[in-house]
Each structure stands twice: as structure tokens, then as C-alpha cells.
Design an enzyme around this catalytic site. Structure first.
Site, PDB file in Angstrom:
ATOM      1  N   PRO A  10     -35.481 -21.781  -4.505  1.00 13.25           N
ATOM      2  CA  PRO A  10     -34.188 -21.973  -3.871  1.00 13.25           C
ATOM      3  C   PRO A  10     -33.194 -20.850  -4.141  1.00 13.25           C
ATOM      4  CG  PRO A  10     -34.505 -23.499  -5.699  1.00 13.25           C
ATOM      5  CD  PRO A  10     -35.833 -22.870  -5.418  1.00 13.25           C
ATOM      6  N   ASN A  11     -32.533 -20.474  -3.064  1.00 18.62           N
ATOM      7  CA  ASN A  11     -31.429 -19.496  -3.045  1.00 18.62           C
ATOM      8  C   ASN A  11     -31.879 -18.055  -3.213  1.00 18.62           C
ATOM      9  OD1 ASN A  11     -29.296 -21.432  -2.677  1.00 18.62           O
ATOM     10  ND2 ASN A  11     -29.705 -22.080  -4.772  1.00 18.62           N
ATOM     11  N   ARG A  18     -25.108 -11.306  -3.046  1.00 12.91           N
ATOM     12  CA  ARG A  18     -24.052 -11.674  -4.012  1.00 12.91           C
ATOM     13  C   ARG A  18     -24.606 -11.536  -5.422  1.00 12.91           C
ATOM     14  NH1 ARG A  18     -23.040 -17.234  -3.216  1.00 12.91           N
ATOM     15  NH2 ARG A  18     -24.407 -17.285  -1.417  1.00 12.91           N
ATOM     16  N   TYR A  23     -28.427 -10.136 -10.558  1.00 11.91           N
ATOM     17  CA  TYR A  23     -29.736 -10.074  -9.888  1.00 11.91           C
ATOM     18  C   TYR A  23     -30.053  -8.721  -9.249  1.00 11.91           C
ATOM     19  CZ  TYR A  23     -29.324 -15.120 -10.463  1.00 11.91           C
ATOM     20  OH  TYR A  23     -29.180 -16.373 -10.997  1.00 11.91           O
ATOM     21  N   ASN A  79     -41.152 -17.475  -9.010  1.00 11.60           N
ATOM     22  CA  ASN A  79     -39.748 -17.591  -9.412  1.00 11.60           C
ATOM     23  C   ASN A  79     -39.218 -18.867  -8.766  1.00 11.60           C
ATOM     24  OD1 ASN A  79     -37.053 -17.477  -9.999  1.00 11.60           O
ATOM     25  ND2 ASN A  79     -36.793 -15.330  -9.424  1.00 11.60           N
ATOM     26  N   ALA A  82     -33.605 -22.352  -9.665  1.00  8.87           N
ATOM     27  CA  ALA A  82     -33.024 -23.430 -10.473  1.00  8.87           C
ATOM     28  C   ALA A  82     -33.972 -24.615 -10.658  1.00  8.87           C
ATOM     29  CB  ALA A  82     -31.710 -23.892  -9.845  1.00  8.87           C
ATOM     30  N   HIS A  85     -35.444 -25.391 -14.129  1.00  9.24           N
ATOM     31  CA  HIS A  85     -34.722 -26.130 -15.173  1.00  9.24           C
ATOM     32  C   HIS A  85     -34.644 -27.626 -14.889  1.00  9.24           C
ATOM     33  CE1 HIS A  85     -33.741 -21.985 -15.907  1.00  9.24           C
ATOM     34  NE2 HIS A  85     -33.014 -21.915 -14.811  1.00  9.24           N
ATOM     35  N   ASP A  92     -45.976 -30.612 -12.894  1.00 10.90           N
ATOM     36  CA  ASP A  92     -47.186 -31.391 -12.619  1.00 10.90           C
ATOM     37  C   ASP A  92     -48.055 -30.709 -11.555  1.00 10.90           C
ATOM     38  OD1 ASP A  92     -46.329 -33.252 -14.465  1.00 10.90           O
ATOM     39  OD2 ASP A  92     -45.684 -34.739 -12.979  1.00 10.90           O
ATOM     40  N   GLU A 103     -44.720 -17.444 -14.511  1.00 10.10           N
ATOM     41  CA  GLU A 103     -43.322 -17.816 -14.280  1.00 10.10           C
ATOM     42  C   GLU A 103     -42.472 -16.556 -14.423  1.00 10.10           C
ATOM     43  OE1 GLU A 103     -41.838 -20.690 -17.105  1.00 10.10           O
ATOM     44  OE2 GLU A 103     -39.751 -20.285 -16.531  1.00 10.10           O
ATOM     45  N   HIS A 105     -38.485 -14.708 -14.034  1.00 10.59           N
ATOM     46  CA  HIS A 105     -37.045 -14.732 -13.787  1.00 10.59           C
ATOM     47  C   HIS A 105     -36.518 -13.310 -13.793  1.00 10.59           C
ATOM     48  CE1 HIS A 105     -37.189 -18.992 -14.019  1.00 10.59           C
ATOM     49  NE2 HIS A 105     -37.897 -18.879 -15.127  1.00 10.59           N
ATOM     50  N   ILE A 106     -35.718 -13.011 -12.797  1.00  7.06           N
ATOM     51  CA  ILE A 106     -35.136 -11.675 -12.678  1.00  7.06           C
ATOM     52  C   ILE A 106     -34.189 -11.420 -13.850  1.00  7.06           C
ATOM     53  CG2 ILE A 106     -33.612 -10.248 -11.234  1.00  7.06           C
ATOM     54  CD1 ILE A 106     -34.676 -11.948  -8.812  1.00  7.06           C
ATOM     55  N   SER A 107     -33.360 -12.413 -14.130  1.00 10.19           N
ATOM     56  CA  SER A 107     -32.388 -12.297 -15.225  1.00 10.19           C
ATOM     57  C   SER A 107     -32.999 -12.823 -16.521  1.00 10.19           C
ATOM     58  CB  SER A 107     -31.129 -13.096 -14.878  1.00 10.19           C
ATOM     59  OG  SER A 107     -31.438 -14.481 -14.756  1.00 10.19           O
ATOM     60  N   ARG A 112     -28.174 -16.495 -20.911  1.00 11.20           N
ATOM     61  CA  ARG A 112     -27.187 -17.065 -19.979  1.00 11.20           C
ATOM     62  C   ARG A 112     -26.787 -18.483 -20.425  1.00 11.20           C
ATOM     63  NH1 ARG A 112     -29.209 -16.163 -14.035  1.00 11.20           N
ATOM     64  NH2 ARG A 112     -27.043 -16.791 -13.636  1.00 11.20           N
ATOM     65  N   ARG A 116     -29.861 -23.012 -18.625  1.00 18.13           N
ATOM     66  CA  ARG A 116     -30.970 -22.168 -18.121  1.00 18.13           C
ATOM     67  C   ARG A 116     -32.023 -21.889 -19.205  1.00 18.13           C
ATOM     68  NH1 ARG A 116     -28.988 -20.440 -13.073  1.00 18.13           N
ATOM     69  NH2 ARG A 116     -26.721 -20.251 -13.100  1.00 18.13           N
TER      70      ARG A 116
HETATM   71  O1  CA2 Z   1     -33.187 -15.045 -12.954  1.00  9.19           O
HETATM   72  C1  CA2 Z   1     -33.827 -15.634 -12.073  1.00  9.19           C
HETATM   73  O2  CA2 Z   1     -34.688 -15.106 -11.380  1.00  9.19           O
HETATM   74  C2  CA2 Z   1     -33.492 -17.116 -11.770  1.00  9.19           C
HETATM   75  O3  CA2 Z   1     -34.727 -17.788 -11.531  1.00  9.19           O
HETATM   76  C3  CA2 Z   1     -32.618 -17.116 -10.525  1.00  9.19           C
HETATM   77  C4  CA2 Z   1     -32.092 -18.498 -10.152  1.00  9.19           C
HETATM   78  C5  CA2 Z   1     -31.461 -19.176 -11.354  1.00  9.19           C
HETATM   79  O4  CA2 Z   1     -31.083 -20.508 -11.014  1.00  9.19           O
HETATM   80  C6  CA2 Z   1     -32.394 -19.215 -12.553  1.00  9.19           C
HETATM   81  O5  CA2 Z   1     -31.722 -19.804 -13.647  1.00  9.19           O
HETATM   82  C7  CA2 Z   1     -32.795 -17.802 -12.938  1.00  9.19           C
HETATM   83  C8  CA2 Z   1     -31.034 -18.396  -9.055  1.00  9.19           C
HETATM   84  C9  CA2 Z   1     -31.488 -17.715  -7.808  1.00  9.19           C
HETATM   85  C10 CA2 Z   1     -30.304 -17.563  -6.890  1.00  9.19           C
HETATM   86  O6  CA2 Z   1     -30.208 -16.218  -6.523  1.00  9.19           O
HETATM   87  C11 CA2 Z   1     -29.074 -15.779  -5.950  1.00  9.19           C
HETATM   88  C12 CA2 Z   1     -29.037 -14.438  -5.654  1.00  9.19           C
HETATM   89  C13 CA2 Z   1     -27.908 -13.904  -5.092  1.00  9.19           C
HETATM   90  C14 CA2 Z   1     -26.823 -14.705  -4.792  1.00  9.19           C
HETATM   91  C15 CA2 Z   1     -26.864 -16.048  -5.094  1.00  9.19           C
HETATM   92  C16 CA2 Z   1     -27.997 -16.587  -5.656  1.00  9.19           C
END
Ligand code: CA2
Length: 153
Positions: A10-11, A18, A23, A79, A82, A85, A92, A103, A105-107, A112, A116
Site C-alpha cells: 500500500p501507498n 512526496r 523514501y 515491501n 504499512a 506492522h 500466514d 522482506e 523496507h526502503i527506510s 522511525r 514501525r
Molecule cells: O520504508 C519502507 O519501505 C516502508 O515499508 C514504507 C511504508 C511504511 O509504512 C513502512 O513503515 C516502511 C510506507 C510506504 C508509503 O510510501 C509513500 C511514498 C511516498 C509518499 C507517501 C507514501
């Protein structure tokens, strides 16, 4: 040629639009090209998919399990955004599909917010890549290759 599935949750379709400080400025299309290029370098086809829907991600994990069992796929770079979490269902699905999952994660989620720091996916994952920016996707594909080679010996 075997396949690697790269799943974004998602997202992540908003990447590059943004929050560049967290990211980076690459878009999802840039990330998918990076994955296909790394796959080509290592001798794999890369299938990239993104969904904002948990059930769709579950169905794709199940499909990956069948592809791995048939010897056509080596695993999944995931990836889950959210859902990482929150989702016992994705935990499962990974266990049930018996598929190697990295698994990703970019960040650095551990640097954080505390919410998270918990991942429901980590106990089911074969490996974890965190905090390398979008280059982590290339590291994860290389990691899947290492695991596939190790499982042959
Ligand atoms: O660090 C990551 O890759 C995350 O999986 C990114 C998720 C976040 O909920 C995880 O805790 C860590 C969020 C992805 C949303 O990405 C956006 C990118 C640009 C603008 C808004 C959201």
C-alpha cells in the site's frame, strides 16, 4: 529463465511524489526498472506488481508459492508497506505458501516511530533488507539468488 516476483504494497505507488527525505525521489516505475536491470544482470526475469489491497497481496504470495514449487520462480522481494506492522494474514500467507520471501523496507524502520519497529512478516521471511533506500531492492534480488544457490547444495 527463472523469475523473481517483486511485490510492493500500500501507498508505494506514491513513491517519488512526496516524502523524498524518507523514501528518496525515485518513482515506483524507476524502482521497477532497477529491479528488472538487476534481474537481467543476475540472469532472472523480474515480475513487478503493486497493490493497495491486502487480499490481492495474499493471492500473489499464494501464486508465488505455486510458481516456486513448479521450479519457475526463486522467490519474492516484498515491501508490504504499512501492512508489515499489522498483517497476521500476510504472515500466514508467507508461511502457508512456503515461498522464500525477502522482506524489504526502503527506510530504516527501526530508526522511525515505535509502531514501525514491529514486523509481523519478519518471523516468516527468509531475509530482511532495511534502510538502504531503493538500492535495497537490488540487494534483495541478489540475496534471493544466494538463497536459491544455497538450497541446491
Ligand atoms: O520504508 C519502507 O519501505 C516502508 O515499508 C514504507 C511504508 C511504511 O509504512 C513502512 O513503515 C516502511 C510506507 C510506504 C508509503 O510510501 C509513500 C511514498 C511516498 C509518499 C507517501 C507514501
Amino acid at each position: 529463465m527463472k523469475t523473481v516476483l517483486v511485490l510492493n504494497g500500500p501507498n508505494l505507488n506514491l513513491l517519488g511524489t512526496r516524502e523524498p527525505a524518507i523514501y528518496g525521489s525515485d518513482t515506483l516505475a524507476d524502482v521497477e526498472k532497477l529491479c528488472r536491470d538487476e534481474g537481467a544482470r543476475l540472469g532472472f526475469a523480474v515480475d513487478c506488481r503493486q497493490s493497495n489491497h491486502e487480499g490481492q497481496l495474499i493471492d500473489w504470495i499464494h501464486e508465488a508459492g505455486r510458481e516456486c514449487a513448479a521450479g519457475r520462480m526463486i522467490g519474492v522481494v516484498f515491501n508490504a508497506g504499512a501492512y508489515t506492522h499489522t498483517s497476521v494474514a500476510l504472515h500466514d500467507a508467507i508461511k502457508g505458501a512456503n515461498v522464500p520471501v525477502i522482506e524489504l523496507h526502503i527506510s530504516n524502520v527501526h530508526a522511525r516511530e515505535p509502531f514501525r519497529h514491529q514486523s509481523w512478516l519478519s518471523p516468516a521471511a527468509s531475509g530482511i533488507i532495511v534502510g538502504f533506500g531503493v538500492q535495497g531492492y537490488a540487494l534483495a534480488i541478489a540475496g534471493l539468488k544466494l538463497l536459491a544457490e544455497k538450497s541446491k547444495t
